[in-house]
Design a protein around this motif. Structure first.
Motif, PDB file in Angstrom:
ATOM      1  N   VAL A 259       0.844  -1.206   0.000  1.00 27.55           N
ATOM      2  CA  VAL A 259       0.000   0.000   0.000  1.00 27.55           C
ATOM      3  C   VAL A 259       0.877   1.253   0.000  1.00 27.55           C
ATOM      4  CG1 VAL A 259      -1.690   1.323   1.329  1.00 27.55           C
ATOM      5  CG2 VAL A 259      -1.936  -1.154   1.104  1.00 27.55           C
ATOM      6  N   VAL A 260       1.960   1.227   0.788  1.00 29.24           N
ATOM      7  CA  VAL A 260       2.871   2.375   0.839  1.00 29.24           C
ATOM      8  C   VAL A 260       3.573   2.561  -0.500  1.00 29.24           C
ATOM      9  CG1 VAL A 260       4.890   3.357   1.997  1.00 29.24           C
ATOM     10  CG2 VAL A 260       3.166   2.120   3.327  1.00 29.24           C
ATOM     11  N   VAL A 261       3.952   1.454  -1.146  1.00 23.94           N
ATOM     12  CA  VAL A 261       4.588   1.549  -2.463  1.00 23.94           C
ATOM     13  C   VAL A 261       3.651   2.216  -3.459  1.00 23.94           C
ATOM     14  CG1 VAL A 261       5.430   0.220  -4.436  1.00 23.94           C
ATOM     15  CG2 VAL A 261       6.123  -0.416  -2.122  1.00 23.94           C
ATOM     16  N   LYS A 262       2.370   1.864  -3.411  1.00 19.83           N
ATOM     17  CA  LYS A 262       1.408   2.385  -4.387  1.00 19.83           C
ATOM     18  C   LYS A 262       0.972   3.805  -4.080  1.00 19.83           C
ATOM     19  CE  LYS A 262      -2.998   1.275  -6.620  1.00 19.83           C
ATOM     20  NZ  LYS A 262      -4.111   0.311  -6.712  1.00 19.83           N
ATOM     21  N   ARG A 263       0.710   4.097  -2.807  1.00 13.15           N
ATOM     22  CA  ARG A 263       0.095   5.373  -2.456  1.00 13.15           C
ATOM     23  C   ARG A 263       1.000   6.318  -1.687  1.00 13.15           C
ATOM     24  NH1 ARG A 263      -6.050   3.714  -0.536  1.00 13.15           N
ATOM     25  NH2 ARG A 263      -6.630   2.561  -2.436  1.00 13.15           N
ATOM     26  N   GLY A 264       2.171   5.835  -1.246  1.00 11.30           N
ATOM     27  CA  GLY A 264       3.029   6.668  -0.421  1.00 11.30           C
ATOM     28  C   GLY A 264       2.692   6.510   1.046  1.00 11.30           C
ATOM     29  N   PRO A 265       3.303   7.318   1.923  1.00 14.63           N
ATOM     30  CA  PRO A 265       3.073   7.191   3.370  1.00 14.63           C
ATOM     31  C   PRO A 265       1.596   7.312   3.732  1.00 14.63           C
ATOM     32  CG  PRO A 265       4.874   8.712   2.915  1.00 14.63           C
ATOM     33  CD  PRO A 265       4.240   8.411   1.597  1.00 14.63           C
ATOM     34  N   MET A 266       1.183   6.555   4.743  1.00 11.17           N
ATOM     35  CA  MET A 266      -0.214   6.572   5.165  1.00 11.17           C
ATOM     36  C   MET A 266      -0.550   7.783   6.032  1.00 11.17           C
ATOM     37  SD  MET A 266      -0.618   2.567   6.200  1.00 11.17           S
ATOM     38  CE  MET A 266      -0.433   1.255   4.997  1.00 11.17           C
ATOM     39  N   ALA A 312       7.779   0.371   7.155  1.00  8.74           N
ATOM     40  CA  ALA A 312       7.559   1.236   5.993  1.00  8.74           C
ATOM     41  C   ALA A 312       7.624   2.714   6.342  1.00  8.74           C
ATOM     42  CB  ALA A 312       6.206   0.920   5.363  1.00  8.74           C
ATOM     43  N   HIS A 313       7.494   3.048   7.629  1.00  4.14           N
ATOM     44  CA  HIS A 313       7.492   4.464   8.007  1.00  4.14           C
ATOM     45  C   HIS A 313       8.726   4.869   8.806  1.00  4.14           C
ATOM     46  CE1 HIS A 313       3.228   3.792   7.010  1.00  4.14           C
ATOM     47  NE2 HIS A 313       3.258   5.058   6.644  1.00  4.14           N
ATOM     48  N   ILE A 314       9.286   3.966   9.611  1.00  3.21           N
ATOM     49  CA  ILE A 314      10.431   4.368  10.439  1.00  3.21           C
ATOM     50  C   ILE A 314      11.701   4.495   9.605  1.00  3.21           C
ATOM     51  CG2 ILE A 314      11.261   2.071  11.117  1.00  3.21           C
ATOM     52  CD1 ILE A 314      10.873   5.103  13.448  1.00  3.21           C
ATOM     53  N   LEU A 382       8.726  13.506  17.234  1.00  2.00           N
ATOM     54  CA  LEU A 382       8.490  12.274  16.488  1.00  2.00           C
ATOM     55  C   LEU A 382       7.041  12.211  16.009  1.00  2.00           C
ATOM     56  CD1 LEU A 382       9.732   9.435  15.713  1.00  2.00           C
ATOM     57  CD2 LEU A 382       8.593   8.584  17.763  1.00  2.00           C
ATOM     58  N   ARG A 383       6.117  12.529  16.874  1.00  2.33           N
ATOM     59  CA  ARG A 383       4.695  12.420  16.556  1.00  2.33           C
ATOM     60  C   ARG A 383       4.262  13.400  15.478  1.00  2.33           C
ATOM     61  NH1 ARG A 383       3.156  13.567  21.231  1.00  2.33           N
ATOM     62  NH2 ARG A 383       2.390  15.685  20.858  1.00  2.33           N
ATOM     63  N   LYS A 384       4.881  14.577  15.444  1.00  3.42           N
ATOM     64  CA  LYS A 384       4.444  15.638  14.527  1.00  3.42           C
ATOM     65  C   LYS A 384       5.226  15.660  13.219  1.00  3.42           C
ATOM     66  CE  LYS A 384       3.109  18.526  18.467  1.00  3.42           C
ATOM     67  NZ  LYS A 384       3.408  19.760  19.235  1.00  3.42           N
ATOM     68  N   ASP A 385       6.282  14.872  13.110  1.00  4.67           N
ATOM     69  CA  ASP A 385       7.101  14.898  11.891  1.00  4.67           C
ATOM     70  C   ASP A 385       6.265  14.507  10.672  1.00  4.67           C
ATOM     71  OD1 ASP A 385       9.070  13.537   9.840  1.00  4.67           O
ATOM     72  OD2 ASP A 385      10.310  14.774  11.134  1.00  4.67           O
ATOM     73  N   ARG A 386       6.464  15.221   9.559  1.00  3.38           N
ATOM     74  CA  ARG A 386       5.664  14.996   8.350  1.00  3.38           C
ATOM     75  C   ARG A 386       6.543  14.538   7.186  1.00  3.38           C
ATOM     76  NH1 ARG A 386       0.598  16.736   8.128  1.00  3.38           N
ATOM     77  NH2 ARG A 386       0.773  17.141   5.877  1.00  3.38           N
ATOM     78  N   THR A 387       7.583  13.785   7.451  1.00  4.54           N
ATOM     79  CA  THR A 387       8.473  13.287   6.406  1.00  4.54           C
ATOM     80  C   THR A 387       7.692  12.546   5.329  1.00  4.54           C
ATOM     81  OG1 THR A 387      10.370  13.072   7.878  1.00  4.54           O
ATOM     82  CG2 THR A 387      10.353  11.673   5.931  1.00  4.54           C
ATOM     83  N   GLY A 388       7.947  12.914   4.070  1.00  3.39           N
ATOM     84  CA  GLY A 388       7.327  12.223   2.944  1.00  3.39           C
ATOM     85  C   GLY A 388       5.937  12.691   2.608  1.00  3.39           C
ATOM     86  N   LEU A 389       5.359  13.591   3.414  1.00  2.62           N
ATOM     87  CA  LEU A 389       4.015  14.105   3.168  1.00  2.62           C
ATOM     88  C   LEU A 389       4.093  15.444   2.445  1.00  2.62           C
ATOM     89  CD1 LEU A 389       2.327  13.355   6.607  1.00  2.62           C
ATOM     90  CD2 LEU A 389       2.211  11.992   4.516  1.00  2.62           C
TER      91      LEU A 389
END
Length: 401
Positions: A259-266, A312-314, A382-389
């Motif tokens: 799902v991450v490969v297709k749509r990117g980060p959740m 997939a996110h860390i 950590l909670r607020k980071d928006r990497t990849g968004l």
């Protein structure tokens, strides 16, 4: 994609070779098998920080090329020696040391390459694609290694490994990083290595990210290979049922990663990584309390989903948050944290399972996983980071007056 193909070929060769090495060592008994595995792990752990410093100073690509060339030559020599002498313990332990030393330099360089090859916005998909490929390779590596060892022994496996190193070496010669990272120029490699540790554990996002990674390595990764077989024997589920549960974990992990490969980060990666540990912990608890095979298989599916979401996110979070000057060194710290946690907890959990029973130990793992995830959620950076968004627009337009 060319680099990914090279990495997967290399992983396939390593999977076959590690199986062959372990199988050959098991013929000499548990002591030799343990020494062979330790011969890989010990130099890797001792030299990882130095390997990261070398990569940041002299170029990750050069380190990878040198590592593949060295392992190509060694694999050919090993194949020739094993063909004539078989697999005596001294040869197996020597092979383990060689693999561990090269891994200490190769793993940090390899871990930093995606950041050097693709932009930050494409990292989550690129790393997820590599993870899916690695899962598929690992699932097929064992059976392929068994067939190959049965036909050609350690010599045949070493020869196949040499072919994969040759292919990977060719790819690395062709592929060049798109994003130039200036090399470091410190007074010594040791100071470089220690500076990597300092940066990793002083950064507001990297520090909690590495702590969550250590928790996952020590409390989640041992559950299926170590604790599930013990639970299965206790409940008399049989080997087939145990294999089915392990396969369900792989299905859950691959499904989420796809799902991450297709749509990117959740969503926000730090938030999802911490939440994923909570989900995986609940799956581990369900596994510990499962009354039968069907429930254990469902629990393993939940564990795999949590593990897939976490991985997939860390990984892109840590790689993107790392300063460009410290890419390989922080990757070295990451691998070191995982290796030490896994080494410690594999032995500790196995001993505790003998003393208290696998159910109690699995419940304890579940509780600590949930606790680690909840603790991660308390970290604001950590909670607020928006990497990849995509960037968030907080501006509000006002009418002209």
């Amino acid at each position: 994609m060319l680099w990914l193909a090279g990495i997967l070929v290399s992983l396939a060769g390593n999977s076959v070779f590690y199986f062959a090495l372990g199988w050959a060592a098991s013929e000499h008994g548990g002591t030799v098998a343990g020494l062979t595995l330790s011969a890989i792990t010990l130099p890797r752990v001792l030299l990882l920080l130095l390997g990261g410093a070398v990569s940041d100073r002299f170029s990750a690509r050069r380190v990878l090329i040198a590592g593949d060339a060295a392992m190509l030559a060694f694999s050919l020599i090993l194949a020739a020696v094993a063909y004539h002498l078989g697999a005596p313990p001294v040869l197996l332990i020597t092979a383990g040391i060689a693999v561990g030393v090269v891994d200490a330099f190769y793993l940090p360089a390899s871990g930093s390459m995606p950041r050097r090859l693709v932009g930050k916005e494409r990292l989550p998909r690129a790393l997820s694609l590599r993870q899916i490929g690695g899962q598929v390779v690992n699932m097929g590596g064992g059976p392929l290694g068994g067939v190959l060892v049965g036909l050609a022994g350690l010599a045949g496996a070493a020869l196949v490994n040499a072919v994969t190193f040759a292919l990977t070496l060719t790819v690395l010669v062709v592929v060049r990083p798109r994003h130039h990272v200036p090399p470091t120029r410190a007074s010594s490699l040791l100071k470089d290595a220690m500076d990597g540790v300092r940066v990793a554990f002083s950064h507001p996002v990297l520090r909690p990210g590495l702590c969550l990674t250590g928790a996952a390595a020590g409390l989640l990764l041992p559950v299926l290979p170590l604790l599930l077989p013990l639970l299965a024997r206790q409940e008399q589920w049989g080997a087939g049922a145990t294999g089915l549960a392990i396969g369900a974990q792989g299905v859950g992990m691959v499904a989420v990663t796809a799902v991450v490969v297709k749509r990117g980060p959740m969503g926000r990666p730090g938030l999802l990584s911490a939440s994923a540990l909570v989900l995986a912990g609940l799956g581990v608890l369900a596994l510990a309390l499962a009354p039968g095979v069907a429930e254990a298989t469902a629990a393993s599916l939940v564990i795999g989903s949590g593990n897939g979401m976490f991985s997939a996110h860390i990984a892109p979070l840590i790689l993107t948050a790392t300063p460009e000057s410290h890419l390989s060194r922080v990757q070295a710290v990451l691998v070191l944290v995982q290796s030490l946690a896994l080494l410690l907890m594999n032995n500790l959990l196995g001993t505790l399972a003998d003393l208290e029973g696998p159910t109690v130990v699995t419940v304890a793992c579940a509780t600590m996983l949930v606790g680690a995830g909840l603790l991660g959620l308390t970290s604001g950076p950590l909670r607020k980071d928006r990497t990849g968004l995509p960037p968030r627009s907080d501006s509000v337009s006002t009418p002209n007056t």
